[in-house]
Design an enzyme around this catalytic site. Structure first.
Site, PDB file in Angstrom:
ATOM      1  N   ALA A  97      40.449  34.628  44.918  1.00 15.93           N
ATOM      2  CA  ALA A  97      40.506  33.518  45.864  1.00 15.93           C
ATOM      3  C   ALA A  97      41.944  33.284  46.323  1.00 15.93           C
ATOM      4  O   ALA A  97      42.222  33.217  47.528  1.00 15.93           O
ATOM      5  CB  ALA A  97      39.929  32.251  45.229  1.00 15.93           C
TER       6      ALA A  97
ATOM      7  N   ARG B 162      17.660  35.738  32.855  1.00 19.88           N
ATOM      8  CA  ARG B 162      18.837  35.466  32.035  1.00 19.88           C
ATOM      9  C   ARG B 162      18.749  34.198  31.194  1.00 19.88           C
ATOM     10  O   ARG B 162      19.055  34.209  30.006  1.00 19.88           O
ATOM     11  CB  ARG B 162      20.055  35.303  32.939  1.00 19.88           C
ATOM     12  CG  ARG B 162      20.885  36.550  33.004  1.00 19.88           C
ATOM     13  CD  ARG B 162      22.128  36.308  33.809  1.00 19.88           C
ATOM     14  NE  ARG B 162      22.609  37.607  34.266  1.00 19.88           N
ATOM     15  CZ  ARG B 162      23.722  37.805  34.929  1.00 19.88           C
ATOM     16  NH1 ARG B 162      24.485  36.793  35.257  1.00 19.88           N
ATOM     17  NH2 ARG B 162      24.087  39.004  35.295  1.00 19.88           N
TER      18      ARG B 162
END
Lengths: 666, 291
Positions: free
Chosen positions: A14, A298
């Site tokens: 980022a 998950r």
């Protein structure tokens, strides 16, 4: 007028994306990082990066479906316009990274290859070997080095961000930071500060995160008034390799290729696992979920592995929680396919997983929550390009991007979406920041009197000196960190109970008081890692308390936040059709009530007394209506039928109302 | 059958139980201008320990084997998965990452204990922490990037064959750890100190010039080959070859081939050097004849 500058804190995907974008469009950048930016945590991402592509498009995929998968996966907790914009940028971002030289895997014809990840039906994920994050980071690192060589970016590596500087009007005017080698504390006047410092996994002691991921930078913004959103949403990955120093990821593909999860039926059976007969092994995922077996989603895999060890007491080892992930029965071809990840296990465990079952356990993996940030919506539901509101915290001039913002993943992140959100938020923050700098109330940072900056520096210098020369106390920061990690891992990861959370909150408050009494074993002023760690530790507490309090108050199940007490039960499948219909109606009523009550962002502010104050904000779900996730629920068909009828009725109702309004207007 | 036999064969793994404690010797140095000294620590062995967890235990116990209180050893690390390159040091004399150095294996090879030293080719900042700024400077000098037109959406990158990707990918795994430089006989330490009256900028400029005049190193040569074979990157191949033919360039390489032997990522560094050797020769000839 002096030249304006932007300070970027954090040089992962980022921060680097923001730096190169700002530099290209003419802004001078100071880029600060705890570590040389090429060593940022983004390198750890293995799997890939999602976007719609020409292939999936022809199979019926489009940006809206990627958007839908992301908000559905996130259990509708994220504001939808930024997510919509991100998924629309996806293809452009992959193309850009391709042009920057990322060695994406290729098809025989020379196109980028794609693989399928969890939570979608399409092969949306571009990848570069088993190190996609590393490869993406390097491409951005190279571009930023190019701008550094050209003099547009100045790097400050091995610097610790101590906090933003706010003026009398609450506007961010730069930051104070400390050189980790010389220990010099100085100010960095800046017209905007962008924080892209990643997640806060170290609050949980060991996690899959890197050592820089303490959350301290976000906490230092939180301490001066920045809001923190959705803190309680922490993703736990089901399979990691427990280590004494960190928990390393074991990719889901090990189960995808046929790996089986089991524990001995006899608790802590001391025999060599391969000599334990089949009948004495408990393949608990296969027995409990015959349809999906080892490939349950998950969150379910995570909960089952956790509870087989904690509640059933069937952990393979006595002193350490773990289960077997067994690949020893697989053919060589499967082992070859998994080569890279099997090598990781062998490298760090010293054991060949082709010969001996792996020992794995869930691990804290990603912070969906983070600094609260704003955005400006367009009428069509996207982001207004160049708006200074995009990615800005509630402190004007202070921006947050990447994993340390709360904006993109709601209650749960989809695999291969994090790399996308990091690069996207880094790219879009740049034009907004440049527009902000055109009209900063009170003028540019360079025009502030030097006395303002000097006062900020002195404040931090005094705090540093005080910590360095503290006598008495006698607490050891490393041991307190271990205790904090243990409490947080027990209370606020996979399964959460209110009584446990309440106790953990009290314990963490006590630990916080003890942390204030840490004695340093190093009181010197040269490359003192002891004092830097202690400061980071002290700053873990505001976030730890925010995570616990948010989890305690949120009496529901959403995404990664699971409280058995509030888990919606299925409906009686053996009931008569009439009763089933009634039960399904009631189920849907409860779901709608819960959505109205809890489909809200948790927004924390830190009180002067150190107590996080929690408020709830409506989520912009105007583009896709929240709908129930019915996976594995008893009676799901009946509920789904009722749900669909209700949606259809609402649509018709809206259409009828719409035409009525139109008729009145004409 | 062969495998079964080797499993049954006695080995030190089967017969020597790991010790309850072990000794760690660390070469410490308080600051760049200070002398170095050895320090001994006793560590309680646990399962799954690596050198990182040893350093963590040492920081927490804060005393030497003799019970004297000491400051924690300074060291550099981040990912702990051998992908960031930060925690490179000399472990029992070998340059490698501390995270992937497993204690039980080290003790099998070296039962008397573990020895930790900072890398010797870079200036020590403190203890095991060194400054690898020169390594990153080399990437600037080599122009190790794709000089794209800009970051607007200009469509996808060039098509590439899987074969080309398979050549590029290993080169692109270089994590700038510096092992190849530590092992290289031609790469010698440069450590400058700031002169009286010299400004930060002046010192930096003097340092950069010293770095640029010395050997660029295997890692940067390999990066040049990575970018010079990329379809876009090759458009500027000449600029990068100029860096390799300048002072401190590829001609300094003595072909010891230590670099490739110590690279933790198994990057074919000597192949890159050989390719770069041919490319620079051709490049120089072309320049000479002004082709």
């Amino acid at each position: 007028m002096a030249k304006q500058r932007v300070l970027i804190v954090g040089g992962g995907l980022a921060g680097l994306a923001a730096a190169m974008q700002l530099a290209e469009s003419g802004t001078d950048v100071d880029l600060m990082s705890l570590t040389p930016v090429k060593r940022s945590h983004s390198v750890c991402a293995q799997g890939g990066i999602n976007s719609v592509n020409e292939l999936t498009r022809q199979q019926g995929d489009n940006e809206h479906l990627h958007f839908d998968d992301t908000v559905y996966g996130g259990d509708f907790l994220q504001h939808q316009p930024p997510v919509k914009e991100m998924t629309e940028w996806g293809p452009k971002i992959i193309n850009l990274m391709d042009r920057l030289g990322v060695p994406f895997n290729r098809t025989p014809e020379g196109f980028r290859d794609q693989r399928r990840f969890g939570g979608t039906l399409f092969k949306r994920t571009a990848f570069a070997g088993a190190t996609t994050g590393q490869q993406l980071l390097y491409a951005l690192d190279e571009q930023v080095r190019r701008w550094e060589t050209a003099g547009k970016v100045k790097k400050y590596e091995f610097w610790d961000f101590l906090g933003p500087m706010l003026d009398e009007n609450g506007i961010c005017r730069g930051a104070v930071a400390q050189d980790l080698v010389t220990m010099e504390i100085r100010t960095f006047p800046a017209d905007a500060v962008i924080v892209g410092t990643g997640g806060c996994g170290l609050i949980f002691g060991r996690s899959t995160m890197s050592m820089a991921c303490t959350g301290s930078a976000a906490a230092r913004c939180f301490r001066v008034g920045a809001k923190y959103g959705n803190g309680e949403f922490i993703q736990v990955h089901p399979t990691a390799i427990p280590g004494a120093d960190k928990l390393r990821l074991m990719s889901e593909s090990a189960r995808g290729e046929g790996g089986r999860v089991w524990v001995p039926r006899t608790p802590q059976d001391p025999r060599d696992p391969k000599s334990i007969p089949e009948a004495e092994r408990y393949y608990f995922l296969e027995e409990r979920y015959p349809k999906y077996g080892n490939l349950v989603p998950r969150d379910i895999a995570t909960r089952e592995i956790f509870s087989i060890c904690t509640e059933d007491g069937l952990s393979v080892e006595k002193d350490r929680l773990c289960v077997y992930l067994d690949l020893t029965h697989l053919p060589k071809s499967a082992h070859d396919k998994l080569g890279g990840i099997l090598d990781i296990y062998e490298k760090f465990q010293g054991v060949d997983p082709r010969e001996v079952p792996m020992k794995i356990f869930p691990a804290v993996h990603y912070s969906m929550g983070g600094l609260w940030v704003d955005y400006e919506r367009t009428p069509s539901g996207g982001l207004k390009p160049g708006s200074p509101k995009n990615q800005v915290t509630n402190i004007p001039g202070l921006y947050a991007i990447g994993e340390c913002d709360y904006q993109y993943h709601g209650a749960n992140r989809l695999g291969a979406n994090s790399l996308l959100s990091c690069i996207f938020s880094g790219l879009i923050v740049a034009p907004g920041v440049q527009n902000w700098m055109k009209a900063i109330p009170g003028g540019p940072a360079a025009d502030k009197p030097s006395s303002f900056y000097e006062a900020e520096r002195k404040k931090h210098q005094a705090a540093h000196d005080k910590l360095l020369h503290r006598t008495g106390g006698g607490e050891n920061p490393y041991l307190i960190h271990q205790e904090l990690g243990n409490v947080m891992t027990k209370a606020a990861t996979v399964v959460r109970y209110n009584n446990v959370l309440r106790d953990a909150y009290a314990t963490v408050c006590e630990l916080q008081q003890r942390a204030e009494k840490c004695s340093l074993s190093d009181t010197g002023n040269w490359t003192n890692q002891n004092v830097v760690f202690t400061k980071a530790l002290v700053d873990m507490f505001p976030l730890a308390r925010t995570i616990l309090k948010g989890a305690l108050q949120r009496d529901e199940c959403r995404g990664a936040h699971f409280k058995p007490e509030f888990s919606p039960a299925g409906i009686d499948a053996s009931a008569s059709p009439t009763d089933r219909r009634r039960l399904a109606e009631e189920w849907c009523d409860r779901f709608e009530l819960n959505t109205a009550k809890w489909c809200k962002s948790t927004v924390a502010t830190l009180g002067a007394d150190g107590e996080p104050q929690i408020a709830y904000e409506d989520v912009d779900t105007s583009l896709i209506t929240p709908r129930p996730r019915l996976y594995g629920l008893v009676g799901a068909e009946a509920i789904e039928q009722v749900w669909n009828e209700r949606q259809a009725a609402k649509k018709n109702g809206a259409a009828t109302n719409g035409s009525a309004v139109a008729a009145t207007a004409s | 059958m062969i495998q079964a036999a080797s499993h049954d064969a006695p080995s030190s793994h089967d017969h020597a139980p790991p010790p309850a404690t072990f000794t760690v010797r660390v070469l410490r140095q308080d600051a760049p201008d200070q002398p170095s000294y050895w320090e001994k620590h006793t560590i309680v062995r646990e399962n799954d320990m690596n050198v990182i967890s040893v350093l963590q235990r040492m920081a927490a116990q804060a005393e030497t084997a003799d019970g004297n209180p000491v400051t924690p050893v300074a060291w550099d690390c981040n990912c702990l998965e051998e992908v960031c390159g930060a925690c490179t040091m000399l472990i029992n004399g070998r340059t490698r990452q501390a995270c992937s150095a497993l204690v039980d294996k080290l003790l099998v090879d070296n039962p008397e204990g573990i020895e930790l030293r900072p890398m010797s080719k870079f200036p020590v900042l403190r203890d095991l922490m060194v400054s690898r700024a020169r390594l990153f400077r080399a990437l600037q000098k080599a122009k190790a990037w794709i000089p794209v037109d800009g970051y607007y959406d200009l469509g996808s990158g060039p098509k590439q064959s899987p074969a080309d990707q398979e050549v590029a990918y290993p080169l692109s795994e270089c994590m700038s750890c510096g092992c190849c430089l530590e092992a290289c006989p031609q790469y010698t330490k440069i450590e400058l100190t700031k002169r009286d009256g010299e400004t930060d900028a002046e010192f930096k400029a003097r340092e950069t010039s010293a770095y640029d005049g010395a050997f660029i190193g295997a890692h940067a040569i390999s990066q040049v080959m990575l970018f010079n074979t990329h379809p876009t990157g090759k458009m500027n191949a000449g600029e990068r070859l100029d860096a390799l033919t300048a002072e401190g360039g590829i001609q300094v390489c003595g072909n010891a081939q230590n670099c490739v032997a110590v690279c933790p990522k198994h990057i074919p560094l000597t192949t890159s050097i050989a390719r770069a050797g041919r490319a620079t020769t051709l490049h120089s000839l072309k320049k000479f004849f002004d082709l």
